[in-house]
Design an enzyme around this catalytic site. Sequence first.
Site, PDB file in Angstrom:
ATOM      1  N   ARG A  83       0.861  -1.173   0.000  1.00 38.16           N
ATOM      2  CA  ARG A  83       0.000   0.000   0.000  1.00 38.16           C
ATOM      3  C   ARG A  83       0.901   1.227   0.000  1.00 38.16           C
ATOM      4  O   ARG A  83       1.766   1.373   0.867  1.00 38.16           O
ATOM      5  CB  ARG A  83      -0.864   0.017   1.248  1.00 38.16           C
ATOM      6  CG  ARG A  83      -1.723   1.250   1.276  1.00 38.16           C
ATOM      7  CD  ARG A  83      -2.403   1.434   2.594  1.00 38.16           C
ATOM      8  NE  ARG A  83      -3.267   2.601   2.506  1.00 38.16           N
ATOM      9  CZ  ARG A  83      -3.651   3.294   3.553  1.00 38.16           C
ATOM     10  NH1 ARG A  83      -3.257   2.949   4.752  1.00 38.16           N
ATOM     11  NH2 ARG A  83      -4.431   4.334   3.412  1.00 38.16           N
TER      12      ARG A  83
ATOM     13  N   HIS B  45      -7.747   7.071   0.260  1.00 42.28           N
ATOM     14  CA  HIS B  45      -8.660   5.934   0.495  1.00 42.28           C
ATOM     15  C   HIS B  45      -9.164   5.358  -0.829  1.00 42.28           C
ATOM     16  O   HIS B  45     -10.228   4.731  -0.881  1.00 42.28           O
ATOM     17  CB  HIS B  45      -9.907   6.347   1.307  1.00 42.28           C
ATOM     18  CG  HIS B  45      -9.653   6.764   2.721  1.00 42.28           C
ATOM     19  ND1 HIS B  45     -10.346   7.806   3.307  1.00 42.28           N
ATOM     20  CD2 HIS B  45      -8.810   6.297   3.659  1.00 42.28           C
ATOM     21  CE1 HIS B  45      -9.936   7.956   4.557  1.00 42.28           C
ATOM     22  NE2 HIS B  45      -8.996   7.058   4.793  1.00 42.28           N
TER      23      HIS B  45
ATOM     24  N   GLU C 126      -9.583  -3.529   1.973  1.00 43.77           N
ATOM     25  CA  GLU C 126      -8.484  -2.925   1.223  1.00 43.77           C
ATOM     26  C   GLU C 126      -7.374  -3.920   0.934  1.00 43.77           C
ATOM     27  O   GLU C 126      -6.794  -3.916  -0.146  1.00 43.77           O
ATOM     28  CB  GLU C 126      -7.918  -1.729   2.008  1.00 43.77           C
ATOM     29  CG  GLU C 126      -8.869  -0.550   2.014  1.00 43.77           C
ATOM     30  CD  GLU C 126      -8.458   0.537   3.002  1.00 43.77           C
ATOM     31  OE1 GLU C 126      -8.713   0.363   4.206  1.00 43.77           O
ATOM     32  OE2 GLU C 126      -7.888   1.530   2.569  1.00 43.77           O
TER      33      GLU C 126
END
Length: 394
Positions: free
Chosen positions: A85, A174, A379
């Site tokens: 990420r 996000h 996620e």
Amino acid sequence: MKILVLNAGSSSIKFELFDMPAETIEVRGLLQRIGEGESQLGWKVGDESRKLARPVADHAAGLRWILDEIGVGGAGPAIGAVGHRVVHGGEAFADTVLITPEVERAIEKHAALAPLHNPPNLLGIRVARELLPGVPQVAVFDTAFHQTVPPHAYLYPLPYELYTELGVRRYGFHGTSHRYVAERAAVMLGRPFAQTNVITCHLGNGASVTAVAGGKSVDTSMGLTPLEGLAMGTRSGDIDPAILPFLERVRGMKLSEIDSMLNKKSGLLGLSGLSNDMRALLSAEAEGHARAKVALDVFAYRVKKYIGSYLAALGEVHAVVFTAGVGENAAPIRERILTGLAPLGIELDLDRNARAIGVEADIATPASRTRVLVVPTREELAIARDTYRVARPG
Ligand code: ADP
């Protein structure tokens, strides 16, 4: 193919190991307090949880420990790819990419825009490459989904050179979560994603709202940094920028102090004087704590205002989608946000709302023109899917 998903923070590494394409989670966990004396490693294999503590000097030692404990790499089963990420990809990345030296340089360059996040993300990439040589490393950017936002929504009404010379514009964050829940919403609605308009509300400690038109992000509440938009756990969200020079003048505050106040001492915490935690505030409010109530009122009102403005931006909206800690679980907050929106075609079914806690559900009344959906975000799974798409052999 085993895919390890890593989310490296300044003193933590969150990890999740997937078997793809089956999408089974083999291990998930978190190493905390790296370089802060005793570090804690907690992880779950199936229903079994384990916890260990020992000093870990840096991210390299931390990742080595994680790999040893979960038994992958080295003598254990091989990892096929690592998905990282990465918070800020600026305008350079509109999609997930295989990490090359050039990509690393770009992530480094964008550190000025995300000084708290990109440097530890990059550290995670370097450490993983060192410990797992030859294993493809993939970057999934929080900003990528929002690269379809058009100029009229991403430009600030500031001197244009600030955009062209310094990259001052709305990027949004996000993105992996907004994209995942928007895609799930399309499935729940039985619509092709490319013909789906939704407003996705990611309400966690950090919070943002995104307008999705035809499966693409067309506006989002966070900006150059994650400070803009909604009132959050400790972040102010939108305020009059003239408050900054005002505080300098009347309080003699330095910009760095104001920046820290806006990021760490504002939002729900600042208003309530009690906590940034939604659960704590809901119970305090129930016991009559006036500032907890006002904090929750401000929070909900601002989400409602964003929904209203994105209804105007999109015209036709098939669903309003709630996700993340607050959005998935806090039924009273969802109710507060949507109360009074029936004239705009959004009608919450109070019983369905109260029952939908942490599960996918349609919580609108049968008559509601716009559906209201709860979609738990995933996620890490979204990162694993992207990593598999980019790194799978052949
Ligand atoms: P982060 O941005 O840190 O990932 P999360 O998405 O985990 O945040 O959301 C954290 C927030 O969700 C906290 O304010 C927490 O109180 C809230 N939350 C979690 N579960 C519940 C619940 N059952 N009811 C109300 N709020 C909840």
